[in-house]
Design an enzyme around this catalytic site. Structure first.
Site, PDB file in Angstrom:
ATOM      1  CG  ASP A 186      -2.338  -1.588 -41.364  1.00  0.00           C
ATOM      2  OD1 ASP A 186      -3.259  -1.140 -42.088  1.00  0.00           O
ATOM      3  OD2 ASP A 186      -1.889  -0.966 -40.386  1.00  0.00           O
ATOM      4  CD  GLU A 199      -6.523   2.717 -40.100  1.00  0.00           C
ATOM      5  OE1 GLU A 199      -7.341   3.518 -39.606  1.00  0.00           O
ATOM      6  OE2 GLU A 199      -6.310   1.582 -39.610  1.00  0.00           O
TER       7      GLU A 199
END
Length: 272
Positions: free
Chosen positions: A90, A154
Site C-alpha cells: 500500500d 502498512e
C-alpha cells in the site's frame, strides 16, 4: 540467465523496474479507511509473477480487497532459523497537482522509476520478489526457510495486514529474522559504505482528552468557560512542547563508528 539459473544484475534490474512500475500503477492508496488500499490488485500481480517458479504461494485477507501474499522456500534443516523478507504493497495518498509526473503512471525516465511508492517501499517489495523468484527457479534450497511477505495496510497501523497475520496466520509469517523497510541501506563513508543497525522504532500513542467547560449563550457570555478555547490551548501547548534530547550510549557508539569529524561532538551534545 547465468549457469546457476540466477538472474544476472542486468536482468534483475530490468525485472525489478518492470515489476515496480506495475505495483505503482495499481494505485493501492491507503487513506486509513477499511475499504481503501485494495492491495489485492498487487497481490494478483505478485501471484502471477511468482507463479510457476516452484514457490509455495498463499494469500490472506482480513477484509475483502486487503490481501497479503506469502511465498516461501522451505529449508532443509527444521532447526535452522527462518528469514522473512517483508515489503508492503500500500501507499499513502498523492495529490497529482504537486507532482511533475503522474504519481501512478509508473514511468521509467532516465533509468529512474517515477511514482508514489517508488521509494516507500514498492521498490523493495519488487526487488525482494525478484530475488525470491530467482532463487526458487535456480533450485536454491537453504538450510533455514526463506519467506517473502507482501503485506497490506502498512501505512495505517497494520490492522488489516501485519496485525491480522500475527493474530490469525502466525505460522505463515513466523520468522527468526526479518529484513524490511530500510533494512541494510548503505550510508556513504570515507572507508567504504556502512550499514546501520536499527534497534528501536517509533510507535503510536493514542489518547483521548476530555475538555469540559461552562456553557453560555451569546446574550449571556459572562461566567462561562468555553471548552473549545481550552482545547485550543492544549493543542498549542502540545505543538510548542520540545522535550529534552536523550543521548543514549547506543547513539554515542553509532556516532563514534561513523567518524563524523567536527560534527561528532555536536551530535552527542544534548544542548545542540
Amino acid at each position: 540467465m547465468s549457469d546457476a539459473g540466477l538472474l544476472d544484475d542486468g536482468e534483475a534490474s530490468r525485472e525489478s523496474a518492470d515489476l515496480l512500475a506495475h505495483l505503482i500503477r495499481n494505485a493501492c492508496v491507503n487513506d486509513g479507511t477499511p475499504t481503501s488500499g485494495f492491495e489485492s490488485r498487487s497481490a494478483d500481480v505478485l501471484a502471477q509473477y511468482l507463479g510457476g517458479s516452484g514457490l509455495e504461494v498463499e494469500r490472506f485477507s482480513a477484509v475483502d480487497g486487503r490481501d497479503s501474499l506469502v511465498a516461501r522456500i522451505e529449508g532443509t534443516d527444521p532447526s535452522a532459523p527462518t528469514l522473512l523478507l517483508m515489503g508492503h504493497t500500500d501507499v499513502v495518498p498523492a495529490n497529482p497537482d504537486g507532482w511533475r509526473r503522474d504519481p501512478f503512471g509508473g514511468e521509467i525516465i532516465d533509468d529512474e522509476v517515477w511514482g508514489r511508492g517508488a521509494i516507500d517501499m514498492l521498490n523493495l517489495t519488487a526487488t525482494m520478489a525478484v530475488a525470491t523468484r530467482s532463487l526458487a527457479r535456480s533450485g536454491f534450497r537453504p538450510k533455514g526457510t526463506l519467506v517473502y511477505l507482501a503485506v497490506a495496510d502498512e501505512e495505517s497501523l497494520g490492522t488489516y495486514g501485519a496485525e491480522h497475520l500475527l493474530r490469525h496466520e502466525r505460522d505463515a509469517v513466523r520468522a527468526d529474522y526479518v529484513v524490511t523497510e530500510s533494512g541494510g541501506f548503505q550510508m556513504p563513508h570515507s572507508r567504504g559504505p556502512r550499514l546501520p543497525v536499527i534497534i528501536g522504532e517509533k510507535g503510536s500513542f493514542w489518547c483521548a482528552i476530555t475538555v469540559r467547560g461552562t456553557p453560555g449563550h451569546a446574550s449571556q457570555p459572562y461566567r462561562t468557560d468555553n471548552a473549545l478555547v481550552t482545547a485550543a490551548e492544549i493543542v498549542r501547548r502540545i505543538s510548542e512542547y520540545r522535550p529534552d534530547a536523550m543521548i543514549h550510549e547506543t547513539w554515542r557508539r553509532f556516532v563514534d563508528g561513523m567518524e563524523f569529524g567536527d560534527w561528532g561532538p555536536r551530535l552527542v551534545d544534548a544542548d545542540q
